[in-house]
Design a protein around this motif. Sequence first.
Motif, PDB file in Angstrom:
ATOM      1  N   UNK A 103       1.235 -12.046   8.403  1.00 39.79           N
ATOM      2  CA  UNK A 103       0.517 -12.681   7.309  1.00 39.79           C
ATOM      3  C   UNK A 103      -0.975 -12.765   7.599  1.00 39.79           C
ATOM      4  N   UNK A 104      -1.693 -13.357   6.677  1.00 36.29           N
ATOM      5  CA  UNK A 104      -3.122 -13.570   6.884  1.00 36.29           C
ATOM      6  C   UNK A 104      -4.026 -12.514   6.291  1.00 36.29           C
ATOM      7  N   UNK A 105      -3.449 -11.416   5.831  1.00 35.54           N
ATOM      8  CA  UNK A 105      -4.249 -10.368   5.212  1.00 35.54           C
ATOM      9  C   UNK A 105      -3.605  -9.914   3.923  1.00 35.54           C
ATOM     10  N   UNK A 107      -1.337  -7.128   2.427  1.00 31.97           N
ATOM     11  CA  UNK A 107      -0.446  -6.018   2.785  1.00 31.97           C
ATOM     12  C   UNK A 107      -0.603  -4.848   1.818  1.00 31.97           C
ATOM     13  N   UNK A 108      -0.738  -5.139   0.534  1.00 29.55           N
ATOM     14  CA  UNK A 108      -0.938  -4.071  -0.435  1.00 29.55           C
ATOM     15  C   UNK A 108      -2.181  -3.251  -0.128  1.00 29.55           C
ATOM     16  N   UNK A 109      -3.264  -3.938   0.215  1.00 26.73           N
ATOM     17  CA  UNK A 109      -4.507  -3.243   0.568  1.00 26.73           C
ATOM     18  C   UNK A 109      -4.330  -2.412   1.831  1.00 26.73           C
ATOM     19  N   UNK A 110      -3.522  -2.919   2.771  1.00 27.18           N
ATOM     20  CA  UNK A 110      -3.255  -2.172   4.004  1.00 27.18           C
ATOM     21  C   UNK A 110      -2.509  -0.878   3.692  1.00 27.18           C
ATOM     22  N   UNK A 111      -1.477  -0.972   2.874  1.00 30.45           N
ATOM     23  CA  UNK A 111      -0.703   0.214   2.504  1.00 30.45           C
ATOM     24  C   UNK A 111      -1.611   1.241   1.821  1.00 30.45           C
ATOM     25  N   UNK A 134      -7.528   0.504   9.543  1.00 28.91           N
ATOM     26  CA  UNK A 134      -6.862   0.137   8.285  1.00 28.91           C
ATOM     27  C   UNK A 134      -6.463  -1.335   8.302  1.00 28.91           C
ATOM     28  N   UNK A 135      -5.949  -1.800   9.433  1.00 29.07           N
ATOM     29  CA  UNK A 135      -5.575  -3.209   9.569  1.00 29.07           C
ATOM     30  C   UNK A 135      -6.792  -4.109   9.357  1.00 29.07           C
TER      31      UNK A 135
END
Length: 199
Positions: A103-105, A107-111, A134-135
């Motif tokens: 959590x904390x970021x 996930x959609x943007x990471x993908x 990317x992370x």
Amino acid sequence: MAHIDYYFSTLSPFAYLAGSGLEEIAARHGAGVTYKPLDIMALFARTGGTSPAERHPSRNAYRAQELPRQAKKRGLPLTLKPAHWPTNPAPSSYAIIAAQNAGGGDVGALVQSVLRACWAEEHDIAEDAVVRDCLQQAGFDPALADTGLLSGAETYAANLEEAVNAGVFGAPFYVVDSGQSFWGQDRLEDLDLHLAGKL
């Protein structure tokens, strides 16, 4: 509140072409999303599909036309033959799994960042430096690229089994807890209509 299990591969150009469509739809309807990266080649083998390298030339010729058309339609840059494709999807998939757990970021943007790195930026998403970048872009600790590898591998394998049991055979694939499934980025409109109760 509706929930969507999102099955995808970090190697999939069609998952890349989905852009932020899933996230926008989920936000509009207050739906939850669980990201489930999986081994797409293993999925094909289990569900009767074939890898691009094994497909008939006519299918690959159509794919070579369709990908640029869809990219143009969605306003996304696309490299039809990326320098680092195919590559090992496991490191990026494990990082997505670890990020979702931490959590904390976003996930959609990471993908989207991982897919963009492969299909628009000519980066090798198997490389640690690319995964860390990317992370970080998505608001996660870059060190997640080095942690939870065993649990990531276990979840990655479990995602494949869940996909097969849920009737998934390609990527991107969206399975709603209503029992409805939607295959392909070109079915996002149908997913939206379904969540709105119109389809």
